[in-house]
Design a protein around this motif. Structure first.
Motif, PDB file in Angstrom:
ATOM      1  N   PHE A 299      15.905  17.941  -2.104  1.00 50.91           N
ATOM      2  CA  PHE A 299      17.097  18.623  -1.590  1.00 50.91           C
ATOM      3  C   PHE A 299      17.453  17.982  -0.258  1.00 50.91           C
ATOM      4  CE2 PHE A 299      16.391  21.534  -4.881  1.00 50.91           C
ATOM      5  CZ  PHE A 299      17.330  22.551  -4.889  1.00 50.91           C
ATOM      6  N   LYS A 300      18.694  17.518  -0.128  1.00 54.87           N
ATOM      7  CA  LYS A 300      19.117  16.848   1.102  1.00 54.87           C
ATOM      8  C   LYS A 300      20.319  17.565   1.714  1.00 54.87           C
ATOM      9  CE  LYS A 300      17.477  12.249  -0.203  1.00 54.87           C
ATOM     10  NZ  LYS A 300      17.828  10.810  -0.355  1.00 54.87           N
TER      11      LYS A 300
ATOM     12  N   SER B 273      16.696  21.131   3.396  1.00 57.76           N
ATOM     13  CA  SER B 273      16.177  19.844   2.927  1.00 57.76           C
ATOM     14  C   SER B 273      14.680  19.980   2.676  1.00 57.76           C
ATOM     15  CB  SER B 273      16.435  18.743   3.954  1.00 57.76           C
ATOM     16  OG  SER B 273      17.808  18.574   4.198  1.00 57.76           O
ATOM     17  N   PHE B 274      14.220  19.503   1.545  1.00 54.28           N
ATOM     18  CA  PHE B 274      12.783  19.430   1.265  1.00 54.28           C
ATOM     19  C   PHE B 274      12.560  18.509   0.073  1.00 54.28           C
ATOM     20  CE2 PHE B 274      14.135  22.815  -1.588  1.00 54.28           C
ATOM     21  CZ  PHE B 274      13.414  22.575  -2.753  1.00 54.28           C
TER      22      PHE B 274
ATOM     23  N   ARG C 190       2.348  23.318  -1.142  1.00 53.87           N
ATOM     24  CA  ARG C 190       3.147  23.506   0.066  1.00 53.87           C
ATOM     25  C   ARG C 190       3.948  24.774  -0.063  1.00 53.87           C
ATOM     26  NH1 ARG C 190       7.564  20.097   1.088  1.00 53.87           N
ATOM     27  NH2 ARG C 190       6.648  18.789  -0.534  1.00 53.87           N
ATOM     28  N   ILE C 191       4.121  25.466   1.048  1.00 54.21           N
ATOM     29  CA  ILE C 191       4.888  26.708   1.077  1.00 54.21           C
ATOM     30  C   ILE C 191       6.091  26.520   1.990  1.00 54.21           C
ATOM     31  CG2 ILE C 191       4.868  29.164   1.673  1.00 54.21           C
ATOM     32  CD1 ILE C 191       1.831  29.109   1.178  1.00 54.21           C
ATOM     33  N   LEU C 192       7.276  26.833   1.452  1.00 59.82           N
ATOM     34  CA  LEU C 192       8.501  26.804   2.250  1.00 59.82           C
ATOM     35  C   LEU C 192       8.854  28.231   2.623  1.00 59.82           C
ATOM     36  CD1 LEU C 192      10.681  24.344   0.095  1.00 59.82           C
ATOM     37  CD2 LEU C 192       9.059  23.781   1.910  1.00 59.82           C
ATOM     38  N   VAL C 193       9.042  28.469   3.901  1.00 58.39           N
ATOM     39  CA  VAL C 193       9.394  29.809   4.378  1.00 58.39           C
ATOM     40  C   VAL C 193      10.876  29.800   4.734  1.00 58.39           C
ATOM     41  CG1 VAL C 193       8.863  31.640   6.009  1.00 58.39           C
ATOM     42  CG2 VAL C 193       7.066  30.036   5.320  1.00 58.39           C
TER      43      VAL C 193
ATOM     44  N   GLU D 111       9.853  27.399   8.212  1.00 60.27           N
ATOM     45  CA  GLU D 111       8.480  26.898   8.289  1.00 60.27           C
ATOM     46  C   GLU D 111       8.104  26.267   6.959  1.00 60.27           C
ATOM     47  OE1 GLU D 111       6.632  30.429  11.210  1.00 60.27           O
ATOM     48  OE2 GLU D 111       5.923  30.189   9.155  1.00 60.27           O
ATOM     49  N   GLN D 112       7.149  25.330   7.004  1.00 59.21           N
ATOM     50  CA  GLN D 112       6.583  24.815   5.766  1.00 59.21           C
ATOM     51  C   GLN D 112       5.195  24.249   6.020  1.00 59.21           C
ATOM     52  OE1 GLN D 112       8.394  21.162   4.050  1.00 59.21           O
ATOM     53  NE2 GLN D 112       9.929  21.333   5.676  1.00 59.21           N
TER      54      GLN D 112
END
Length: 587
Positions: free
Chosen positions: A347-348, A365-366, A548-551, A559-560
């Motif tokens: 994702f950009k 983004s991730f 990985r965790i995306l907050v 946070e990640q």
């Protein structure tokens, strides 16, 4: 389309509908020929009756009597044959047209983006696809061709009357303008009335369907009396719409009947005087005219009646074409066919809003590498579920890019993209069908043996085997015969047998019991192994193993990191969220 609703008849709309008869042109021509034949045979009967009276009864000729009666029997037989052909094939044509039209409509709706269904009442769409299209069939079976046949008969009758006596015909023509004027007013009023009827039918369908679907909520909150009162109001509006059509019919048809009777009386009076004075008018001509007047005015009444059917059909056509003209589908202009992808996701700077100027995602983004399990957590409304909706292109992004294996998802075909992604939603939808068909979604490439093997692999087989008929157990509408945990397990199996490259789990354990949760957790470990997975979690304990965790918060990734890394952050969003949830569970 709806702009011309005030017109008695919309020819452009009808011309468009008529295109659906192109594959059945031969049938169309035969129906038209039958209408012409009916007109011809129809006017032959009064003529033969006139000849029978003047050349057989008046002249007491038995030979002529037998001859003309035999002719009348022959004409009657042919009239019956063409009447059968006309009615059968006109109805057949109507059913063929609405079958094709309904298929086109459903195919068109299948391509609509989710935003369209978010704003459209299900009951209205069902009305368009079912009852409105059925009403359109009446244009061919009871409306258009019947009107054409009646008009042809009127022209033929008028020609015969002029040939035999222009004086008696003049009496008919003097009354005709009054009938035509009344018919014109009647048509306009009925057009408006039928538009109101279709609107109220749509509102009624929508209300009833929503209340029946949500009956549990109605009863839990003791809203039965309120919904009953609301239904009475809507039902009353529906009644008033139909009463208006009844009112117009009650006025018009007695007027038409009186006009016909007056005309016959005038012909009998004037013609009788001419017969007594030994004028050129014979007794047979008077009897013939009495029959012809009935044949002339009866189609006028029938045309008005058939025009009601035609108007209802045209109103329904207008509504159906309104949906067909709605361009609300996701653009499927990509040419790249995704097959056997690794599962890299990127994702950009993705931005998106359901409502203009109200961004849900504010430039996130991730990256997720092939085989990784990415968890997304956050408060309700943070934008978690939106992420997976965009990945499957149920909605299109406002700006930014979403890549799968380095390919922009807009450059991929929709079918190939969605075949590579399997989604297990929090609110599982099951069709009123067997468990097997709900798992395979009637895909002939997936066999029952494959389903059984897959269910054993993820630990679901034992549960299904306990049900009556096992995999052929019918779960009824929306899967009401199963618990939420059981429905969730079916959804996991559905995702697993599709063998996706990317798996998405949307809060899959948020509303199930502890036993089902353990089964689901085991199933999750099995189906996420070796494939890219995005897990949207409500219970944070279920995502400790995530790579990985995306907050997320308010449409942004705040946070990640891994579970351990995020817990080490002082006053971190994830840490606070975890501690609050841990304390709630401890209580």
């Amino acid at each position: 389309m709806g702009k011309e609703s005030g017109n008695a008849f919309d020819f452009r709309l009808f011309k468009r509908l008529l295109k659906y008869t192109n594959p059945y042109r031969l049938t169309l021509y035969f129906v038209a020929f039958s209408a012409i034949a009916l007109s011809a045979f129809g006017v032959l009967r009064p003529i033969l009756l006139k000849l029978t009276i003047d050349e057989s009864i008046v002249n007491t000729s038995m030979e002529n009597l037998i001859f003309y009666v035999s002719l009348m029997i022959g004409v009657l037989i042919f009239e019956v044959i063409f009447q059968f052909c006309f009615i059968y094939y006109a109805n057949w044509l109507g059913q063929e047209v609405i079958r094709d039209l309904r298929v086109n409509l459903f195919r068109h709706m299948l391509k609509f983006r989710m935003a369209y269904f978010d704003k459209s009442a299900v009951g209205r769409l069902v009305t368009r696809a079912v009852s409105d299209i059925e009403t359109i069939a009446g244009i061919f079976s009871q409306g258009l061709f019947m009107i054409i046949a009646d008009l042809l008969k009127m022209v033929a009758v008028l020609g015969v009357m002029l040939y035999w006596s222009w004086k008696l015909t003049l009496i008919v023509l003097i009354v005709l303008p009054f009938i035509l004027y009344a018919t014109r007013i009647f048509q306009k009023k009925m057009k408006s009335a039928f538009e109101e009827v279709r609107t109220q039918v749509s509102n009624l369908n929508s209300f009833v369907q929503e209340r029946i679907t949500g009956m549990k909520i109605v009863q839990i909150f003791a809203r039965e009396e309120t919904e009953y009162k609301n239904f009475k109001v809507i039902n009353d509006k529906h009644r008033k719409g139909w009463i208006k059509t009844v009112w117009y019919n009650s006025i018009f048809f007695p007027i038409a009947e009186i006009a016909s009777s007056i005309t016959i009386g005038l012909i009998f009076w004037y013609g009788g005087l001419r017969v007594l004075e030994s004028d050129a008018i014979s007794l047979g001509v008077i009897v013939m005219f009495m029959e012809l007047v009935q044949m002339f005015f009866r189609p006028l009444r029938q045309i008005a009646d058939k025009f009601n059917t035609l108007q209802m059909g045209m109103v329904a056509t207008n509504r159906v074409f309104g949906i067909l003209d709605t361009h609300s589908s996701i653009d499927d202009e990509g040419s790249t066919v995704l097959s056997g992808i690794k599962g890299d996701i990127s994702f950009k700077d993705v931005k998106f809003s359901y409502v203009e100027h109200e961004e849900v995602l504010k430039g996130i983004s991730f990256d997720a590498e092939a085989g990784e399990t990415i968890a997304i957590v956050g408060a309700t409304g943070a934008g978690k579920s939106t992420v997976i909706n965009l990945l499957s292109r149920l909605y299109d992004i406002k700006s930014g890019e979403i890549l799968v294996d380095g390919i922009n998802i807009k450059d991929a075909t929709l079918v190939s993209l969605r075949k590579e992604i399997a989604v297990v939603l929090q609110d599982v939808f099951l069709f009123a069908d067997t468990i097997l068909n709900n798992i395979t979604l009637n895909n002939p490439e997936v066999t029952e043996e494959q389903v059984i093997q897959a269910s054993k692999e993820i630990g679901v087989h034992d549960f299904i085997s306990t049900l009556p008929n096992g995999y052929h157990y019918n779960v009824k509408e929306r899967g009401v015969m199963l618990s939420s945990g059981q429905r969730q397990l079916i959804a996991f199996l559905r995702a697993y047998v599709s063998n996706p490259s990317i798996l998405v789990l949307d809060e899959a354990t948020s509303s199930v019991d502890s036993y089902s949760e353990q089964l689901i957790q085991d199933a999750t470990d099995k189906i996420t192994k070796g494939r890219t997975s995005i897990v949207i979690a409500h219970r944070l304990a279920t995502i400790k193993k995530a790579d990985r965790i995306l907050v997320m918060d308010a449409g942004k990734i705040v946070e990640q990191g891994t579970h351990k890394q995020l817990l080490k952050k002082e006053n971190g969003y994830y840490k606070n969220l975890y501690e609050v949830q841990f304390m709630e569970e401890a209580i």
